[in-house]
Write a protein that holds these residues in place. Structure first.
Motif, mmCIF file in Angstrom:
data_model
loop_
_atom_site.group_PDB
_atom_site.id
_atom_site.type_symbol
_atom_site.label_atom_id
_atom_site.label_comp_id
_atom_site.label_asym_id
_atom_site.label_seq_id
_atom_site.Cartn_x
_atom_site.Cartn_y
_atom_site.Cartn_z
ATOM 1 N N HIS A 1 0.815 -1.212 0.000
ATOM 2 C CA HIS A 1 0.000 0.000 0.000
ATOM 3 C C HIS A 1 0.848 1.262 0.000
ATOM 4 O O HIS A 1 0.633 2.138 -0.839
ATOM 5 C CB HIS A 1 -1.067 0.053 1.085
ATOM 6 C CG HIS A 1 -1.908 1.260 0.835
ATOM 7 N ND1 HIS A 1 -2.951 1.254 -0.054
ATOM 8 C CD2 HIS A 1 -1.745 2.540 1.217
ATOM 9 C CE1 HIS A 1 -3.408 2.477 -0.172
ATOM 10 N NE2 HIS A 1 -2.696 3.271 0.581
ATOM 11 N N HIS B 1 -6.846 -3.097 3.828
ATOM 12 C CA HIS B 1 -7.940 -2.953 2.861
ATOM 13 C C HIS B 1 -7.683 -3.751 1.576
ATOM 14 O O HIS B 1 -8.573 -3.881 0.757
ATOM 15 C CB HIS B 1 -8.268 -1.479 2.565
ATOM 16 C CG HIS B 1 -7.222 -0.735 1.804
ATOM 17 N ND1 HIS B 1 -7.126 0.618 1.842
ATOM 18 C CD2 HIS B 1 -6.236 -1.140 0.995
ATOM 19 C CE1 HIS B 1 -6.121 1.018 1.089
ATOM 20 N NE2 HIS B 1 -5.567 -0.039 0.559
ATOM 21 N N HIS B 2 -6.491 -4.294 1.449
ATOM 22 C CA HIS B 2 -6.256 -5.204 0.333
ATOM 23 C C HIS B 2 -6.634 -6.635 0.701
ATOM 24 O O HIS B 2 -6.504 -7.539 -0.108
ATOM 25 C CB HIS B 2 -4.793 -5.173 -0.090
ATOM 26 C CG HIS B 2 -4.392 -3.860 -0.647
ATOM 27 N ND1 HIS B 2 -4.497 -3.552 -1.976
ATOM 28 C CD2 HIS B 2 -3.909 -2.742 -0.052
ATOM 29 C CE1 HIS B 2 -4.079 -2.309 -2.180
ATOM 30 N NE2 HIS B 2 -3.725 -1.789 -1.031
#
Ligand code: HEM
Ligand SMILES: [Cu+2]
Lengths: 642, 209
Positions: free
Chosen positions: A265, A314-315
């Motif tokens: 990220h 969030h991945h």
């Protein structure tokens, strides 16, 4: 190339002659292999990254050709796997970051009024490693041994039981090798920006582009080790039978994902931040005013660099983690849109308040704003866990990240190329060709990727080498493919434009745009020593400030001409007060030898030729020892920069 | 080529800037600090992986039939490595005052302590390998990866120290401006030392908690 005003009152002709002599680099093969000039190294980064971009782009075109029709057989499934993996891996690691490092290398010393980077030989070394690591990875493709598990290489598919052959060994070793270059470059940027700023360039007068590069460099320092740890463990699992990602031996496949995204990220911002820095650098020249809200932008750059370390999960919304972590990471992901929004609004305000000069660089900036905002909107949609679980691993995701990456990184880079081409090559580009390139690339980009939102919502999974026509994906897929050829044509025209400029372009003056930062105060292209006089900075827009000009001509004193050797000036970290002059290193073969020895090492590891690997390590150690060995020359007393 | 004559330099005022006792932190110091920062992050990732895998695995740790690690040798290793930071500091202070003898003695002492540490590590491995290897299970993998990686860093640190010792014995120009390299090696050595303490806690002590 004597565009410099050799008659400036502060600098005599003999000063200029001495500078030219100390910094001279003859045109010979030897000079070519040993150069430590940041401008040449920056240019090499740009050209090499563009070369890898072409390779990755051609892979994409093959994929789009395969996907134009349902059930076509242009490539086999195995080939398709290698193509999308090499495409993604190369775009992220061999194109986006090195391209921005190329801009940084060329521009940072010029923008801060220095004569080179803090560690010029380390800089040369970083370039050679980047080149060798890139070739190392691409060379596996003709052998059918290229990485084949996607650019994020999830476990357990990256394990040798599930994925025999060299594919993922190339991935792990290639990225470890490349990481050496990225880390060296990042440290060099940080130290350069801290210590080599021209006198008077206190922190609140540092150009936004330099801020962005430094924030990026800090992110590299703290994010890349996670990827390195991941790849080291992967290689041990595959080659030596450890169990880090192997549940049958007590390992855990999610560990791979955590470490990957703790790096991955921030990496998105490692790519986007410098590109945003380019936007902030280009705008003043084409709006005829400084970027609005300088300090807010600096704050938002720093905020992005910090917050981006807190959102990696969030991945992983589709992996079945505890509910609480969903809520936390969903919120954090939403928060990070605020600083990005601040920058967008600051640029819009700049454009509204300024007087627009619609040249090619500004066109690309506008194209960037439109595209990047659309990509940001779908990004904010992913922060909603429920939606994410619906579209994850579909073409909706492919649409989203290409909007962000092409809109947010490639368009600013193209703006930067047109903007700095006169400075880099000393030639002006052809405006008409540039406009055609813009409109083709912009239209092509949206025709290619907008339909992918739809095919994704209709359920088309990503990373499939073909599909049946029933679900109604084929019409939109064909549109995407046509778009990708338009986009490729646009990018080809960029290349034609650059070649045309270098061959036929009209010679560029020192400052064709009336830009506001220091690179425009020196010749195009700059002399090897960059500045005859190290400038003194009094404001945020030094070239718009008469006092800077004054202090580099009439007010120039010997301690800022520094013509008695290959020298530049060190200043203090915060307020850039003069500290001392330092001797900069001469050209050297050692960076090339060291990078070459590392290439031998990683190739030997790949082919399991361990005795050769040990030999290579000994060569590496010997080269470093020789590199740092103190000589008896008295002026080496000054050789603090290595 | 440069101001060996000193005349030109003096005339232009450059000498004033270069021969003074340097002010401010040099580039090399920042370079080493950033390098250590990135290396420390690497160890944080490895130790973090240890705890992640341990807690994902369940209450029994180490898994399988491996015993909890014995403490005697690791404590000896600590007793050797932690104090070895002192002679480096002593050497660094020495060379700042131009005392080459102190530089050499301090570096030599560190070298001896560091080599003792590596010897103890070899004994520790010889003992452990009888019971488990890095392929036994994930505990073995973590154990050898983390301690081995640290051992490698000790080796790199010792190479730096040995290099400085060789350079100073050869009489290289370690004048007052030169102590920066000694300081950089010292920073790296302190870092290697601090990481060991974290490893001692993680690998050897935490399974007993
Ligand atoms: C030049 C025009 C481009 C085209 C036509 C294109 C096309 C594609 C296609 C078709 C895929 C999906 C493969 C699949 O999932 O089956 C893909 C994946 C990807 N692309 Fe691009 N792309 C382009 C440019 C870029 C750029 C500029 C970047 C980054 C800077 C990029 C990064 C990626 C990444 C990271 C993936 C994911 C690879 C994976 O799934 O492992 N692409 N691209
Ligand atoms: Cu993310």
């Amino acid at each position: 190339m004597s565009t410099t005003t050799s008659t400036a009152p502060g600098v005599g002709r003999d000063d200029l002659a001495r500078l030219a002599e100390h910094w001279a680099e003859p045109r010979s093969l030897r000079a070519w292999l040993t150069t430590v000039d940041h401008k040449k190294i920056g240019r090499r980064y740009l050209v090499t990254a563009a070369f890898f971009f072409v390779l990755a782009g051609l892979s994409a075109l093959v994929m789009r050709t395969q996907l134009a029709r349902p059930e076509s057989g242009v490539v086999s499934p195995q080939e398709y796997n290698q193509l999308f993996t090499m495409h993604g891996t190369a775009m992220i690691f061999l194109f986006a970051t090195p391209m921005l490092f190329g801009f940084g290398n060329f521009l940072v010393p010029l923008m801060i009024g220095s004569r080179d980077m803090a560690f010029p030989r380390l800089n040369a070394f970083g370039y050679w490693v980047f080149l060798f690591a890139g070739l190392f990875m691409w060379a596996s493709l003709p052998f059918g041994a290229a990485p084949n598990n996607g650019w994020f290489a999830y476990a357990p598919l990256n394990q040798v039981q599930h994925n025999p052959g060299l594919h993922m060994d190339v991935y792990a070793l290639g990225l470890l090798f490349l990481g050496i270059s990225t880390t060296a470059g990042a440290i060099n940027f940080i130290v350069t920006a801290l210590k080599l700023r021209a006198p008077g360039m206190s922190l609140n007068r540092v150009p936004l582009f330099v801020w962005a590069i430094v924030a990026t460099a800090f992110m590299v320092v703290f994010a890349l080790p996670a990827l390195n740890a991941d790849n080291a463990m992967l290689f041990f699992d595959r080659r030596f039978g450890t169990h880090f990602f192997d549940p049958s031996g007590g390992g855990n496949v999610l560990l791979w994902q955590h470490l990957f995204w703790i790096f991955g990220h921030p990496d998105v911002y490692i790519i986007v931040l410098p590109a945003l820095g380019i936007v902030s650098a280009v705008l003043p020249a084409f709006t005829r005013r400084g970027v609005v809200a300088y300090s807010l932008i600096v704050l938002s750059i720093v905020a992005i660099a910090i917050i981006s370390f807190g959102v990696w999960v969030h991945h992983m919304f589709a992996t079945g983690l505890p509910q609480l972590s969903y809520s936390f990471f969903s919120a954090a992901s939403t928060v990070i849109t605020i600083p990005s929004g601040i920058q967008i609004f600051a640029w819009l305000a700049t454009m509204l308040l300024g007087r627009l000069v619609l040249r090619v660089p500004l066109l690309f900036v506008i194209g960037f704003v439109v595209t990047f905002v659309l990509g940001g909107v779908t990004g904010a949609m992913f922060a909603v866990t429920a939606f994410d679980q619906q579209v994850t691993d579909s073409y909706f995701v492919v649409a989203h990240f290409h909007y962000v990456l092409i809109g947010g990184a490639v368009f600013p880079m193209l703006a930067g190329i047109y903007y700095w081409l006169p400075k880099i090559t000393g030639r002006m580009y052809h405006e008409g060709l540039g406009r055609w390139a813009f409109w083709l690339a912009f239209t092509g980009m949206h025709v290619t990727f907008f339909p992918m939102h739809l095919t994704g919502l209709f359920g088309m999974p990503r990373r499939v080498y073909t599909y049946r026509s029933e679900p109604g994906w084929d019409g939109w897929s064909l549109v995407s493919t046509v778009g990708s050829y338009l986009l490729a044509l646009g990018l080809l025209l960029v290349l034609v434009g650059v070649v045309h400029a270098v061959r036929r372009g009209r010679p560029a003056p020192a400052d064709p745009w009336e830009g506001d930062s220091l690179e425009w105060s020196t010749a195009s292209p700059p002399e090897p020593y960059n500045f005859p006089v190290i400038p003194r900075v009094h404001s945020l827009h030094p070239t718009w400030d008469a006092r800077t000009v004054e202090s580099t001509t009439t007010g120039a004193t010997a301690d800022r001409v520094l013509s008695e050797g290959r020298r530049t000036l060190f200043t203090s970290e915060l307020d850039a007060r003069t500290e001392r002059a330092v001797e900069m290193p001469e050209p050297s073969f050692k960076p090339l030898v060291l990078a070459g020895a590392l290439l031998v090492f990683f190739t030997a590891m790949l082919l399991a030729a361990y005795p050769i690997a040990v030999l290579a390590v000994l060569v590496v150690a010997a080269t470093i020892a020789a590199w740092l060995w103190p000589s008896r020359r008295p002026d080496e007393e000054l050789g603090l920069a290595s | 080529m440069t101001d060996r004559g000193g005349v030109v330099a003096a005339a232009t005022g450059v000498a004033a800037l270069t021969t003074e006792e340097p002010v401010g932190r040099p580039a090399g110091w920042w370079g080493m600090v950033m390098f250590v920062a990135t290396e420390a992050t690497l160890f944080a990732c490895l130790l973090g992986s240890y705890f992640y895998l341990r807690f994902q695995f369940g209450p029994q740790w180490p898994p399988g039939g491996v015993d909890k690690p014995k403490l005697l040798i690791p404590l000896l290793m600590t007793a050797v490595l932690v104090p070895s930071s002192l002679p480096v500091v002593w050497a660094e202070h020495g060379i700042r005052r131009g005392r080459r003898g102190r530089l050499r003695a301090g570096l030599a002492a560190t070298l001896v302590l560091g080599l003792t540490f590596l010897a103890l590590l070899a004994i520790e491995y010889a003992e452990d390998l009888k019971h488990f290897t890095m392929t036994t299970d994930v505990y073995g993998s973590l154990f050898y990866l983390i301690t081995g990686f640290h051992g490698l860093h000790v080796l790199v640190g010792l190479t730096m120290i040995g290099w400085l010792l060789a350079a100073s014995l050869r009489g290289g120009s370690f004048g007052s401006h030169r102590h920066e390299r000694v300081r950089n090696a010292a920073i790296y050595w302190h870092f290697v030392d601090a990481v060991w303490v974290a490893i001692l806690f993680t690998i050897y002590l935490s399974p007993r908690l």
